[in-house]
Design a protein around this motif. Structure first.
Motif, short mmCIF file in Angstrom:
data_model
loop_
_atom_site.label_atom_id
_atom_site.label_comp_id
_atom_site.label_asym_id
_atom_site.label_seq_id
_atom_site.Cartn_x
_atom_site.Cartn_y
_atom_site.Cartn_z
N PRO A 180 0.82 -1.23 0.00
CA PRO A 180 0.00 0.00 0.00
C PRO A 180 0.85 1.27 0.00
O PRO A 180 1.91 1.32 0.63
CB PRO A 180 -0.80 -0.12 1.29
CG PRO A 180 0.08 -0.94 2.20
CD PRO A 180 0.79 -1.91 1.29
N ALA A 181 0.42 2.26 -0.74
CA ALA A 181 1.08 3.56 -0.73
C ALA A 181 0.60 4.34 0.48
O ALA A 181 -0.60 4.52 0.69
CB ALA A 181 0.78 4.33 -2.02
N LEU A 182 1.54 4.86 1.28
CA LEU A 182 1.17 5.54 2.52
C LEU A 182 1.23 7.05 2.41
O LEU A 182 0.74 7.75 3.28
CB LEU A 182 2.11 5.08 3.64
CG LEU A 182 2.09 3.58 3.93
CD1 LEU A 182 3.08 3.26 5.04
CD2 LEU A 182 0.70 3.10 4.31
N GLY A 183 1.84 7.54 1.35
CA GLY A 183 1.90 8.99 1.20
C GLY A 183 3.20 9.43 0.58
O GLY A 183 4.10 8.64 0.29
N TYR A 208 6.11 6.87 -0.26
CA TYR A 208 6.47 5.80 0.68
C TYR A 208 5.34 4.78 0.71
O TYR A 208 4.17 5.12 0.79
CB TYR A 208 6.70 6.36 2.08
CG TYR A 208 8.05 7.04 2.21
CD1 TYR A 208 9.15 6.32 2.64
CD2 TYR A 208 8.20 8.38 1.86
CE1 TYR A 208 10.40 6.93 2.75
CE2 TYR A 208 9.44 9.00 1.97
CZ TYR A 208 10.53 8.26 2.41
OH TYR A 208 11.75 8.86 2.51
N ALA A 209 5.78 3.49 0.68
CA ALA A 209 4.82 2.39 0.73
C ALA A 209 4.95 1.67 2.07
O ALA A 209 5.83 1.97 2.88
CB ALA A 209 5.08 1.42 -0.42
N GLY A 210 4.06 0.69 2.27
CA GLY A 210 4.10 -0.06 3.52
C GLY A 210 5.42 -0.78 3.73
O GLY A 210 5.89 -0.94 4.86
N SER A 211 6.04 -1.24 2.62
CA SER A 211 7.30 -1.95 2.74
C SER A 211 8.39 -1.05 3.34
O SER A 211 9.26 -1.51 4.08
CB SER A 211 7.75 -2.46 1.37
OG SER A 211 7.88 -1.39 0.44
#
Length: 839
Positions: A193-196, A203-206
């Motif tokens: 998921p893309a977080l922002g 930034y993604a969840g990874s």
């Protein structure tokens, strides 16, 4: 006498040197003065050694107050520095050691600091005002746990314990987070998921998983990096901390997480492998038993800790048990396995009056042993101490590598910074790409594997040798043996047993060997001369009983031999010269023409000898035996000689085999002896030595060693002797090797290398071990340099990444050099079989 009250649970022991306290009245004054302090649990003034031992409650008084009370009694307390040794198991590399040294450098009342990462120990010279707690706090401020040796249950950690540590758990969690993050970013990006977006970067969840991995796995690294910075140490922990923080700050969380996890794994593996290396020293420490069975005066038995045994105690040892202390057998007999001390696999029979050593094992039977040394002064305790101390003196290679590393690391760090900054600034290259190149070079800059390559090899070699009965007093001696191509060997006590024994019994005039031994043994029974004692001993070993004869009128003929009446018949046992002169006499009385007579020789007149028989002995048998280096003794009566006995210092059975193996290894063996030319020539021929020097005085042996050294230029000369009468020559040689040092204080303290048993077969083993140790050190050094160079060359081209740098350059090489060094533990002494000894 010790004056004491019930000690508190927190009671401490203080030992002071009070040299002027040398009489009972002095001791009383000191005891009364110190006893006025509150919190004193016990006072033990030891007049003979000038020591004062005080047990006190640190909550009620302190060291300074005790010292002041001693001075108030009129006695000076010696201000010589004491030595404090601490276990610092996490200090397992030179950079760790540097941090500890820097942390201790500014402490007051702390002198010389010796760090030994190979065994995880720190030794500190402390002055009067130094406190153990302050030293421990200083080491902990560098990021390492420290335990004063003696206060912990085990000063050497269990290698498997590292995998149960908090750091191991954190590293495992970090590895899981990295694995999940990699799966999301590279394998299943649709599920990531893309977080922002921050600063234009999405930034993604990874990424959060990578940052979490940095926090969990990287916290110990960042903490140690902080301590490194505070202690001005440019070490791997600081460099990795910079790399991790810079990676996250530069929006490369994956690289930062990889760096944190892989470096933590590397640190754990390095700690595990180092603990395994240290384990060999633990095996030495474990040789001594923990408990002992003491027989009290009333006949009862009591089990006590072995370290509480006192000199004079009588201990009981049963089959399969370890002897708990050095001492002397008083009752019983048994075969004792002395391999822990001497390295010899064949058990030795022990009888009352014979010496035994702590840590040796009773094979059978039963022994009662009188303790003759305290636990910390036993032979095995001194061996352990000397093996530990062997690390204190750096070898020439270690000193060179330390100097090299102090230059290498800053240069590569500067190159790493230049690689990260200059290409983007000067040529507009990618900041991201060259940042990763710089980060890779930063990891490569740490010379950990290079710096530990020598000490870990030295420790492995020295502890392996100690377990096989060879005590090597330092790494430079281990190296020097393998680099010496000349070995000077003393004859008496080294190539030979040092004890006279009968080698030949030759009957004459129809007598038998037993008859000659019987008569000679009976005649020599009262003699105190070593030759006479050798003949009596050999007769008894051969089953002949000299005591069965009636012996009277014994007389020692000074310088010639002995005479006695055996069963009513006068017998002579002496030098050939005695019978030669007798054979030259025509009469038993003085000659009328003034010629030689018995009276003129100082002997009573005897009947004329058989001239022909005497001449046969003197002209044929005797010269042959003397040419073989043997001392010839003639046995005879008034009628003439009846037999010949040859006595010699017997060559050790393994001497020829040892010389042959050394020569096969390329060692030039030279024999030195103070004995006569004939004996020296015979012994040298028997053992296969071509070059020998005879009739040497101690100063001449010393001069010969110097000549051998100058003759060979840079090549080194080693010498092996008995460690006492060859002391000047042993001290002059590059490496002095003492034979049979077990139980011999002089040899243990003065020799560079000590062969604990009288076993020459350990010499080829010593040369083999030393040669392989030098080879391993060279392999470790050059392979470390080569791998660093290859990785550094590949980094600018993107061939080498951070992962390669950590896995290969740091973790891989550290494990590689340690594993390579551990191969030295597999070097075993070669034992010749019966056929080889006979041949």
């Amino acid at each position: 006498m010790t004056e004491s009250v019930a000690p508190s649970d927190s009671s401490r022991t203080l030992e002071l040197q009070v040299p002027e306290m040398d009489c009972p009245s002095c001791a009383t004054k000191v005891r009364n003065s110190v006893g006025r302090l509150a919190g004193i649990d016990g006072i033990d003034p030891r007049v003979t050694s000038g020591r004062l031992v005080v047990e006190y409650d640190p909550t009620r008084t302190d060291e300074a107050s005790i010292r002041e009370r001693v001075r108030a009694a009129g006695y000076a307390v010696e201000d010589a520095a004491a030595e404090l040794t601490l276990s610092v198991p996490e200090m397992d590399c030179p950079s760790c050691a540097t941090k500890v040294e820097n942390a201790l450098a500014d402490l007051e009342d702390v002198g010389e600091v010796e760090t030994r990462p190979a065994t995880g120990r720190v030794t500190v010279a402390t002055g009067e005002g130094a406190d153990t707690g302050t030293v421990v706090e200083a080491i902990e401020s560098a990021g390492y746990e420290a335990t004063p040796i003696g206060d912990g249950d085990d000063v050497i950690a269990d290698p498997a314990a590292v995998w149960r540590s908090r750091r191991a758990v954190g590293t495992g969690i970090g590895a899981v987070l990295v694995a999940v993050g990699m799966g999301l970013e590279f394998a299943l990006p649709a599920l990531d998921p893309a977080l922002g977006t921050i600063a234009g970067r999405t930034y993604a969840g990874s990424h959060l998983l990578f940052i979490a991995a940095v926090v969990v796995a990287g916290t110990p690294i960042l903490r140690n990096g902080y301590y490194s910075a505070r202690n001005r140490s440019l070490d791997i922990e600081f460099l990795m901390s910079v790399g991790i923080v810079a990676s996250v700050a530069a929006h490369h969380p994956f690289e930062g997480a990889i760096l944190a996890v892989l470096f933590s794994v590397a640190a754990l593996l390095e700690r595990f492998s180092m603990d395994r290396a240290r384990d060999s020293l633990r095996e030495l420490m474990d040789l001594s038993p923990d408990t002992a069975t003491v027989r009290r005066e009333d006949g009862s038995e009591e089990t006590v800790p072995a370290d509480e045994l006192a000199i004079g105690d009588r201990v009981v040892v049963r089959p399969g048990e370890k002897i708990p202390a050095d001492g002397t057998v008083r009752e019983g007999s048994s075969a004792v396995d002395q391999s822990p001390i001497t390295g010899e696999s064949v058990p030795e029979d022990k009888e009352p009056g014979e010496e035994v050593y702590a840590g040796t094992i009773l094979e059978s039977g039963y022994l009662e042993v009188d303790v003759e040394s305290e636990a910390d002064e036993s032979t095995i305790a001194r061996i352990v101490r000397m093996v530990e101390d062997a690390e204190r003196e750096q070898t020439e290679r270690e000193q060179f590598i330390d100097r090299f590393a102090s230059v290498y690391t800053p240069i590569v760090v500067v190159l790493a910074a230049a690689a990260a900054i200059l290409p983007p600034l000067a040529f507009g290259a990618s900041w991201s790409y060259w940042f990763l190149v710089g980060l890779t070079l930063l990891v490569i800059s740490c010379p950990c594997a290079l710096v530990i390559s020598t000490p870990v090899s030295v420790v492995s070699g020295i502890t392996s040798a100690a377990k096989n009965g060879v005590l090597i007093k330092g790494g430079r001696h281990l190296e020097a043996v393998g680099e010496s191509d000349v070995l000077a060997v003393d004859k008496t006590g080294t190539l030979t047993t040092g004890e006279l024994s009968v080698t030949d019994v030759i009957p004459l005039e129809g007598a038998s060997e037993d008859e000659i031994l019987r008569r000679a043994g009976a005649t020599e029974r009262r003699s105190e001369h070593p030759i006479g004692q050798a003949i009596v001993g050999y007769a008894e070993e051969s089953g002949v009983e000299p005591d069965d004869h009636d012996v009277s009128a014994f007389e020692a003929l000074t310088g010639k031999g002995v005479r006695a009446d055996v069963d009513g018949t006068t017998h002579y046992v002496g030098k050939p010269d005695l019978f030669e002169r007798l054979a030259d006499l025509e009469h038993t009385h003085a000659t009328t023409d003034g010629g030689l007579s018995l009276e003129s020789m100082g002997y009573e007149p005897e009947p004329q000898c058989d001239r022909e028989a005497c001449l046969d002995v003197l002209n044929e048998v005797v010269p042959e035996l003397q040419a073989e280096g043997k001392t010839v003794v003639i046995v005879g009566t008034e009628d003439g000689p009846i037999g010949v006995v040859a006595v010699a210092d017997r060559v050790r059975p393994e001497a020829e085999w040892t010389v042959s193996r050394l020569q096969e290894q390329g060692v030039r063996v030279v024999m030195l002896t103070g004995d006569n030319e004939g004996t020296a020539r015979a012994i040298a021929a028997e053992v296969g030595i071509e070059e020998y020097h005879a009739e040497l005085l101690p100063d001449e042996k010393l001069e010969l060693i110097r000549n051998l050294e100058s003759e060979h230029g840079e090549n080194r000369v080693a010498m092996v002797g008995d460690g006492i009468n060859d002391a000047p020559a042993l001290a002059t040689a590059e490496v002095g090797i003492a034979m049979g040092a077990a139980g011999t204080d002089t040899a243990l303290e003065t020799a560079d290398v000590a062969l604990m048993g009288d076993d020459l077969t350990r010499l080829p083993y010593l040369y083999e071990l030393s040669g392989k140790a030098n080879g391993v050190i060279r392999q470790n050094v050059w392979s470390s340099l080569a791998v660093k160079a290859v990785l550094a060359a590949g980094a600018p081209f993107g061939i080498v990444t951070v992962i390669h740098a950590v896995v290969i350059g740091d973790m891989g090489m550290s494990l590689g050099v340690t594993g390579n060094a551990m191969r030295l533990a597999g070097v075993e002494p070669e034992t010749p079989d019966a056929d080889e000894l006979a041949g």
